[in-house]
Design a protein around this motif. Structure first.
Motif, PDB file in Angstrom:
ATOM      1  N   LEU A   1     130.630  45.631  76.760  1.00 30.37           N
ATOM      2  CA  LEU A   1     130.146  46.955  76.358  1.00 30.37           C
ATOM      3  C   LEU A   1     130.274  47.145  74.846  1.00 30.37           C
ATOM      4  O   LEU A   1     129.393  47.739  74.215  1.00 30.37           O
ATOM      5  CB  LEU A   1     130.892  48.044  77.117  1.00 30.37           C
ATOM      6  CG  LEU A   1     130.515  48.177  78.595  1.00 30.37           C
ATOM      7  CD1 LEU A   1     131.522  49.063  79.332  1.00 30.37           C
ATOM      8  CD2 LEU A   1     129.101  48.736  78.737  1.00 30.37           C
ATOM      9  N   LEU A   2     131.353  46.645  74.266  1.00 29.18           N
ATOM     10  CA  LEU A   2     131.509  46.728  72.810  1.00 29.18           C
ATOM     11  C   LEU A   2     130.385  45.978  72.100  1.00 29.18           C
ATOM     12  O   LEU A   2     129.840  46.470  71.104  1.00 29.18           O
ATOM     13  CB  LEU A   2     132.869  46.176  72.367  1.00 29.18           C
ATOM     14  CG  LEU A   2     134.030  47.151  72.443  1.00 29.18           C
ATOM     15  CD1 LEU A   2     135.353  46.416  72.291  1.00 29.18           C
ATOM     16  CD2 LEU A   2     133.898  48.249  71.402  1.00 29.18           C
TER      17      LEU A   2
ATOM     18  N   ILE B   1     124.778  56.762  72.282  1.00 29.48           N
ATOM     19  CA  ILE B   1     125.292  55.779  73.238  1.00 29.48           C
ATOM     20  C   ILE B   1     124.649  55.982  74.609  1.00 29.48           C
ATOM     21  O   ILE B   1     124.282  55.018  75.284  1.00 29.48           O
ATOM     22  CB  ILE B   1     126.830  55.862  73.305  1.00 29.48           C
ATOM     23  CG1 ILE B   1     127.420  55.214  72.037  1.00 29.48           C
ATOM     24  CG2 ILE B   1     127.373  55.199  74.563  1.00 29.48           C
ATOM     25  CD1 ILE B   1     128.917  55.365  71.897  1.00 29.48           C
ATOM     26  N   SER B   2     124.487  57.231  75.023  1.00 32.49           N
ATOM     27  CA  SER B   2     123.882  57.526  76.323  1.00 32.49           C
ATOM     28  C   SER B   2     122.480  56.941  76.432  1.00 32.49           C
ATOM     29  O   SER B   2     122.111  56.398  77.480  1.00 32.49           O
ATOM     30  CB  SER B   2     123.826  59.032  76.568  1.00 32.49           C
ATOM     31  OG  SER B   2     125.109  59.543  76.784  1.00 32.49           O
ATOM     32  N   GLU B   3     121.700  57.062  75.370  1.00 34.17           N
ATOM     33  CA  GLU B   3     120.337  56.503  75.380  1.00 34.17           C
ATOM     34  C   GLU B   3     120.354  55.005  75.664  1.00 34.17           C
ATOM     35  O   GLU B   3     119.588  54.499  76.477  1.00 34.17           O
ATOM     36  CB  GLU B   3     119.638  56.769  74.048  1.00 34.17           C
ATOM     37  CG  GLU B   3     119.209  58.194  73.846  1.00 34.17           C
ATOM     38  CD  GLU B   3     118.519  58.404  72.497  1.00 34.17           C
ATOM     39  OE1 GLU B   3     117.965  57.432  71.935  1.00 34.17           O
ATOM     40  OE2 GLU B   3     118.541  59.547  72.019  1.00 34.17           O
ATOM     41  N   VAL B   4     121.243  54.299  74.997  1.00 38.59           N
ATOM     42  CA  VAL B   4     121.319  52.842  75.170  1.00 38.59           C
ATOM     43  C   VAL B   4     121.860  52.495  76.554  1.00 38.59           C
ATOM     44  O   VAL B   4     121.348  51.590  77.223  1.00 38.59           O
ATOM     45  CB  VAL B   4     122.192  52.209  74.056  1.00 38.59           C
ATOM     46  CG1 VAL B   4     122.466  50.747  74.335  1.00 38.59           C
ATOM     47  CG2 VAL B   4     121.495  52.369  72.713  1.00 38.59           C
ATOM     48  N   LEU B   5     122.878  53.209  77.007  1.00 35.94           N
ATOM     49  CA  LEU B   5     123.441  52.937  78.332  1.00 35.94           C
ATOM     50  C   LEU B   5     122.417  53.213  79.431  1.00 35.94           C
ATOM     51  O   LEU B   5     122.324  52.459  80.400  1.00 35.94           O
ATOM     52  CB  LEU B   5     124.703  53.768  78.565  1.00 35.94           C
ATOM     53  CG  LEU B   5     125.927  53.381  77.743  1.00 35.94           C
ATOM     54  CD1 LEU B   5     127.055  54.385  77.957  1.00 35.94           C
ATOM     55  CD2 LEU B   5     126.396  51.973  78.069  1.00 35.94           C
TER      56      LEU B   5
ATOM     57  N   ASP C   1     121.568  49.993  81.313  1.00 33.56           N
ATOM     58  CA  ASP C   1     122.241  50.113  82.607  1.00 33.56           C
ATOM     59  C   ASP C   1     123.283  49.016  82.847  1.00 33.56           C
ATOM     60  O   ASP C   1     123.242  48.320  83.861  1.00 33.56           O
ATOM     61  CB  ASP C   1     121.196  50.127  83.734  1.00 33.56           C
ATOM     62  CG  ASP C   1     121.759  50.687  85.030  1.00 33.56           C
ATOM     63  OD1 ASP C   1     122.774  51.412  84.976  1.00 33.56           O
ATOM     64  OD2 ASP C   1     121.199  50.374  86.093  1.00 33.56           O
ATOM     65  N   PRO C   2     124.267  48.866  81.920  1.00 27.35           N
ATOM     66  CA  PRO C   2     125.240  47.775  82.044  1.00 27.35           C
ATOM     67  C   PRO C   2     126.416  48.063  82.979  1.00 27.35           C
ATOM     68  O   PRO C   2     127.209  47.171  83.256  1.00 27.35           O
ATOM     69  CB  PRO C   2     125.747  47.625  80.610  1.00 27.35           C
ATOM     70  CG  PRO C   2     125.707  49.031  80.089  1.00 27.35           C
ATOM     71  CD  PRO C   2     124.471  49.642  80.707  1.00 27.35           C
ATOM     72  N   ILE C   3     126.534  49.302  83.479  1.00 26.99           N
ATOM     73  CA  ILE C   3     127.678  49.676  84.303  1.00 26.99           C
ATOM     74  C   ILE C   3     127.173  49.985  85.717  1.00 26.99           C
ATOM     75  O   ILE C   3     126.337  50.870  85.903  1.00 26.99           O
ATOM     76  CB  ILE C   3     128.410  50.905  83.717  1.00 26.99           C
ATOM     77  CG1 ILE C   3     128.879  50.611  82.283  1.00 26.99           C
ATOM     78  CG2 ILE C   3     129.583  51.308  84.604  1.00 26.99           C
ATOM     79  CD1 ILE C   3     129.404  51.827  81.547  1.00 26.99           C
ATOM     80  N   ALA C   4     127.687  49.262  86.689  1.00 31.56           N
ATOM     81  CA  ALA C   4     127.300  49.491  88.078  1.00 31.56           C
ATOM     82  C   ALA C   4     127.890  50.800  88.571  1.00 31.56           C
ATOM     83  O   ALA C   4     129.043  51.122  88.294  1.00 31.56           O
ATOM     84  CB  ALA C   4     127.772  48.338  88.948  1.00 31.56           C
TER      85      ALA C   4
END
Length: 180
Positions: free
Chosen positions: A11-12, A64-68, A72-75
């Motif tokens: 994530l970093l 950060i929200s836009e990129v996440l 979608d890296p977090i299940a």
């Protein structure tokens, strides 16, 4: 130290460039919780002055929200929490030990050194890739390899509180309109 798990480190890698493009540095990132309810905690500060106010947190959170959302890296579901490192902040980067020279810190190692893992003393800067610390009851400054440090944090002292108050006062002063 900025991330503890392999998932934190991935994530970093994804989020460091986002923070840097917005003018911030991620001090620490932790993805916490179980399978169902998780929390992504990000402590950050402005790159130019180390400050972080509520507007900065909101601005970085949106970026950060836009990129996440796109990557979608977090299940599963999670909550994003962006905050300032606070007065008694974690020390996660080598430069933190230099920035806070003269302040008291607790340092924990990932191995034994001189029969112990935990140390407390006044930060005395850095020497190459080693942290210099004046330990309680010791004559000489100890040098600890940065790579051995698993956790480090400033100790809440009157001097640290005074520094925080001075920074807040300077921020308030600079936000005041000038009368000309």
């Amino acid at each position: 130290m900025r991330g503890k798990t392999a998932e934190d480190l991935r994530l970093l890698e994804l989020l460091d460039p986002v923070a840097e493009a917005a003018g911030y540095e991620i001090v620490r990132l932790r993805l916490m919780g179980g399978e169902h309810v998780r929390r992504l905690q990000i402590m950050a500060e402005r790159a130019v002055d180390g400050d972080m106010n509520v507007e900065d947190c909101a601005r970085l959170s949106r970026a950060i929200s836009e990129v996440l959302d796109a990557a979608d890296p977090i299940a599963g579901e999670y909550t994003l929490e962006v905050s300032s490192p606070g007065v008694d902040r974690p020390l996660t980067r080598l430069k933190d030990f230099e920035t806070f020279e003269g302040y008291e810190a607790r340092v924990e190692l990932d191995r034994l050194a001189e029969g112990r893992k935990r140390f407390k003393g006044l930060l005395a800067g850095i020497d190459g890739d080693q942290v210099a610390i004046d330990l309680e009851g010791e004559e000489e400054t100890a040098l600890i390899p940065f790579a051995w440090i698993s956790d480090a944090k400033l100790v809440l002292t009157d001097e640290l509180l005074k520094r925080g108050a001075e920074i807040r006062a300077a921020r308030v002063q600079s936000d005041q309109p000038t009368s000309e």
